[in-house]
Enzyme design. Structure first.
Site, mmCIF file in Angstrom:
data_model
loop_
_atom_site.group_PDB
_atom_site.id
_atom_site.type_symbol
_atom_site.label_atom_id
_atom_site.label_comp_id
_atom_site.label_asym_id
_atom_site.label_seq_id
_atom_site.Cartn_x
_atom_site.Cartn_y
_atom_site.Cartn_z
ATOM 1 N N SER A 68 11.103 4.803 1.247
ATOM 2 C CA SER A 68 10.334 4.776 2.497
ATOM 3 C C SER A 68 11.033 5.579 3.586
ATOM 4 O O SER A 68 12.267 5.674 3.613
ATOM 5 C CB SER A 68 10.188 3.332 2.997
ATOM 6 O OG SER A 68 9.662 3.322 4.314
ATOM 7 N N ALA A 113 16.008 -2.808 1.327
ATOM 8 C CA ALA A 113 15.596 -2.726 -0.083
ATOM 9 C C ALA A 113 15.248 -1.277 -0.453
ATOM 10 O O ALA A 113 15.580 -0.815 -1.550
ATOM 11 C CB ALA A 113 14.405 -3.651 -0.338
ATOM 12 N N LYS A 114 14.607 -0.567 0.469
ATOM 13 C CA LYS A 114 14.234 0.822 0.196
ATOM 14 C C LYS A 114 15.476 1.720 0.152
ATOM 15 O O LYS A 114 15.529 2.684 -0.615
ATOM 16 C CB LYS A 114 13.251 1.329 1.253
ATOM 17 C CG LYS A 114 11.887 0.638 1.192
ATOM 18 C CD LYS A 114 11.159 0.942 -0.102
ATOM 19 C CE LYS A 114 9.724 0.440 -0.088
ATOM 20 N NZ LYS A 114 8.998 0.779 -1.329
ATOM 21 N N ASN A 145 6.291 2.136 -7.879
ATOM 22 C CA ASN A 145 5.721 2.305 -6.541
ATOM 23 C C ASN A 145 5.366 1.002 -5.835
ATOM 24 O O ASN A 145 5.277 0.977 -4.605
ATOM 25 C CB ASN A 145 4.477 3.208 -6.668
ATOM 26 C CG ASN A 145 3.626 3.190 -5.430
ATOM 27 O OD1 ASN A 145 3.935 3.864 -4.449
ATOM 28 N ND2 ASN A 145 2.556 2.394 -5.436
ATOM 29 N N GLY A 148 1.755 -0.727 -8.798
ATOM 30 C CA GLY A 148 1.142 -0.820 -7.467
ATOM 31 C C GLY A 148 0.038 0.213 -7.301
ATOM 32 O O GLY A 148 -0.214 0.696 -6.196
ATOM 33 N N TYR A 202 12.912 -4.843 4.530
ATOM 34 C CA TYR A 202 12.171 -3.796 3.819
ATOM 35 C C TYR A 202 13.024 -2.519 3.722
ATOM 36 O O TYR A 202 13.182 -1.934 2.640
ATOM 37 C CB TYR A 202 10.876 -3.539 4.590
ATOM 38 C CG TYR A 202 10.028 -2.404 4.103
ATOM 39 C CD1 TYR A 202 9.094 -2.606 3.098
ATOM 40 C CD2 TYR A 202 10.130 -1.127 4.666
ATOM 41 C CE1 TYR A 202 8.290 -1.561 2.655
ATOM 42 C CE2 TYR A 202 9.342 -0.087 4.237
ATOM 43 C CZ TYR A 202 8.421 -0.302 3.226
ATOM 44 O OH TYR A 202 7.634 0.733 2.798
ATOM 45 N N ASP A 235 3.326 -8.261 -12.746
ATOM 46 C CA ASP A 235 4.087 -8.572 -11.538
ATOM 47 C C ASP A 235 5.466 -7.930 -11.744
ATOM 48 O O ASP A 235 6.210 -8.336 -12.638
ATOM 49 C CB ASP A 235 4.200 -10.099 -11.401
ATOM 50 C CG ASP A 235 5.033 -10.514 -10.198
ATOM 51 O OD1 ASP A 235 5.701 -9.645 -9.595
ATOM 52 O OD2 ASP A 235 5.036 -11.726 -9.879
ATOM 53 N N VAL A 236 5.788 -6.951 -10.907
ATOM 54 C CA VAL A 236 7.030 -6.193 -11.134
ATOM 55 C C VAL A 236 8.297 -7.024 -10.908
ATOM 56 O O VAL A 236 9.395 -6.575 -11.239
ATOM 57 C CB VAL A 236 7.098 -4.904 -10.271
ATOM 58 C CG1 VAL A 236 6.000 -3.932 -10.642
ATOM 59 C CG2 VAL A 236 7.109 -5.225 -8.778
HETATM 60 N N1 LIG Z 1 1.882 2.977 3.763
HETATM 61 C C1 LIG Z 1 3.005 3.396 4.298
HETATM 62 O O1 LIG Z 1 3.048 3.765 5.480
HETATM 63 C C2 LIG Z 1 4.259 3.442 3.467
HETATM 64 C C3 LIG Z 1 5.365 4.112 4.023
HETATM 65 C C4 LIG Z 1 6.527 4.164 3.286
HETATM 66 C C5 LIG Z 1 6.586 3.595 2.032
HETATM 67 N N2 LIG Z 1 5.496 2.964 1.526
HETATM 68 C C6 LIG Z 1 5.626 2.392 0.185
HETATM 69 O O2 LIG Z 1 4.602 2.901 -0.648
HETATM 70 C C7 LIG Z 1 4.336 1.957 -1.687
HETATM 71 C C8 LIG Z 1 2.854 1.716 -1.758
HETATM 72 O O3 LIG Z 1 2.449 1.124 -0.529
HETATM 73 P P1 LIG Z 1 0.974 1.249 0.053
HETATM 74 O O4 LIG Z 1 1.095 1.693 1.450
HETATM 75 O O5 LIG Z 1 0.136 1.995 -0.887
HETATM 76 O O6 LIG Z 1 0.589 -0.315 0.083
HETATM 77 P P2 LIG Z 1 -0.635 -1.115 -0.523
HETATM 78 O O7 LIG Z 1 -0.449 -2.514 -0.064
HETATM 79 O O8 LIG Z 1 -1.915 -0.419 -0.214
HETATM 80 O O9 LIG Z 1 -0.412 -1.047 -2.107
HETATM 81 C C9 LIG Z 1 0.593 -1.782 -2.756
HETATM 82 C C10 LIG Z 1 0.093 -2.189 -4.126
HETATM 83 O O10 LIG Z 1 1.176 -2.872 -4.797
HETATM 84 C C11 LIG Z 1 0.653 -4.011 -5.439
HETATM 85 N N3 LIG Z 1 1.725 -5.007 -5.602
HETATM 86 C C12 LIG Z 1 2.281 -5.777 -4.634
HETATM 87 N N4 LIG Z 1 3.188 -6.609 -5.163
HETATM 88 C C13 LIG Z 1 3.214 -6.338 -6.502
HETATM 89 C C14 LIG Z 1 3.950 -6.883 -7.586
HETATM 90 N N5 LIG Z 1 4.842 -7.877 -7.412
HETATM 91 N N6 LIG Z 1 3.751 -6.368 -8.816
HETATM 92 C C15 LIG Z 1 2.831 -5.380 -9.018
HETATM 93 N N7 LIG Z 1 2.092 -4.852 -8.025
HETATM 94 C C16 LIG Z 1 2.288 -5.319 -6.778
HETATM 95 C C17 LIG Z 1 -0.468 -4.497 -4.541
HETATM 96 O O11 LIG Z 1 -1.395 -5.328 -5.235
HETATM 97 C C18 LIG Z 1 -1.076 -3.172 -4.078
HETATM 98 O O12 LIG Z 1 -2.115 -2.759 -4.942
HETATM 99 C C19 LIG Z 1 5.152 0.699 -1.353
HETATM 100 O O13 LIG Z 1 6.343 0.707 -2.114
HETATM 101 C C20 LIG Z 1 5.461 0.889 0.113
HETATM 102 O O14 LIG Z 1 6.612 0.212 0.497
HETATM 103 C C21 LIG Z 1 4.338 2.879 2.219
#
Ligand SMILES: NC(=O)c1ccc[n+]([C@@H]2O[C@H](COP(=O)([O-])OP(=O)(O)OC[C@H]3O[C@@H](n4cnc5c(N)ncnc54)[C@H](O)[C@@H]3O)[C@@H](O)[C@H]2O)c1
Length: 262
Positions: A143, A159-160, A91, A18, A156, A68-69
């Site tokens: 998260s 899962a987290k 991630n 990701g 969500y 794709d994870v």
């Molecule tokens: N942004 C927030 O506020 C926040 C808060 C808590 C946790 N998170 C977690 O942080 C992590 C990153 O989130 P983010 O905010 O950077 O989101 P984002 O959407 O900007 O980035 C997520 C990335 O994961 C990739 N992705 C999605 N599905 C995928 C798959 N099946 N296989 C491979 N890649 C895949 C997407 O293409 C994207 O580039 C996630 O796990 C999210 O749950 C984010």
């Protein structure tokens, strides 16, 4: 050894899933900045390339992998394809908005496939090669939703929570081999995942809504600031480095003080 040296990752091979966007992109850039060779893995090739381009421009070492994870064999191939894998950041994550009462099974499966099983596959494959080598670090993205329940993100958050639990169990199972397993639980960071809050049906960004959310989120945090992707990346850098050699099984919460665990 100078304190800064403890945070160096020179020559260590890392994978960040990701990493084409948001927090994963910041992690990949930060690890590469500390000297790691980073495989930027993402389902989206263009985004993975964007991250590689940023690292290249900064003089770092990066390659990309389109993965794709949710595909276990592909994740295993990714992990086994990186020689002497030292750092595995699981991630990649997605979001769905629904109350638990209304949640449909397809959404539940999709969220668990990416947010939990995707992390599980990466952690399991990495653990196998790291245990065999007797060193390595696994860092999972959980998260803040685990610590602060919020309506409509139940799937969500469940899962987290599973990610944080797996982090502990795996950590204790493989600690004797010298492999560490930790997680970060980010607070709100404005990324593609949060853009749904201020994106209109036609795909345009509503700046007023965006500013209102950003202002609300910073007011909610005791530190009165918004988190940035790099705040998460620095936590990961710490966990990945030898500075954290005594740390395993932990979920670190960079969240401005929104929730405090002990
Ligand atoms: N942004 C927030 O506020 C926040 C808060 C808590 C946790 N998170 C977690 O942080 C992590 C990153 O989130 P983010 O905010 O950077 O989101 P984002 O959407 O900007 O980035 C997520 C990335 O994961 C990739 N992705 C999605 N599905 C995928 C798959 N099946 N296989 C491979 N890649 C895949 C997407 O293409 C994207 O580039 C996630 O796990 C999210 O749950 C984010």
């Amino acid at each position: 050894m100078g304190s800064e040296e403890r945070f160096r990752l020179d020559g260590r091979n890392a994978i960040v899933t990701g990493s084409g966007s948001g927090i994963g992109q910041a992690i990949a850039i930060r690890l590469a900045g500390a000297g790691a060779n980073v495989t930027c893995a993402d389902i989206n090739e263009e985004r993975a390339n964007e991250t590689k381009g940023i690292i290249d421009a900064e003089g770092g070492s990066a390659s990309i992998a389109v993965v794709d994870v949710t595909k276990k064999d592909d994740v295993t191939k990714l992990v086994n394809g990186v020689r002497d894998l030292a750092i595995m950041c699981n991630n990649a994550g997605i979001m769905t908005d629904s109350s638990i009462v209304d949640l449909d099974e397809a959404d539940l499966d999709r969220i668990f496939a990416v947010n939990f099983k995707g992390v599980f596959y990466g952690a399991q494959a990495a653990a196998r090669v790291m245990v065999a080598r007797g060193s390595g670090v696994i860092i999972n993205t959980s998260s803040g939703a685990v610590a602060v329940p919020a309506p409509n993100i139940g799937a969500y958050a469940m899962a987290k929570a599973a990610v944080s639990q797996m982090t502990k169990t795996l950590a204790i199972e493989i600690a004797p081999s010298g492999v560490r397993v930790n997680a970060i639980a980010p607070g709100f960071v404005d990324t593609r995942i949060t853009a749904r809050h201020y994106t209109e049906d036609d795909g345009s960004i509503n700046d007023e809504k965006r500013n209102a959310i950003r202002s609300h989120m910073s007011t909610m945090a005791p530190l009165r600031i918004m988190g940035e992707a790099d705040d998460m990346a620095y936590a990961v850098l710490y966990l990945a480095s030898d500075a954290a050699k005594f740390v395993t099984g932990q979920t670190i919460h960079p969240n401005g003080g929104v929730a405090m665990n002990w």
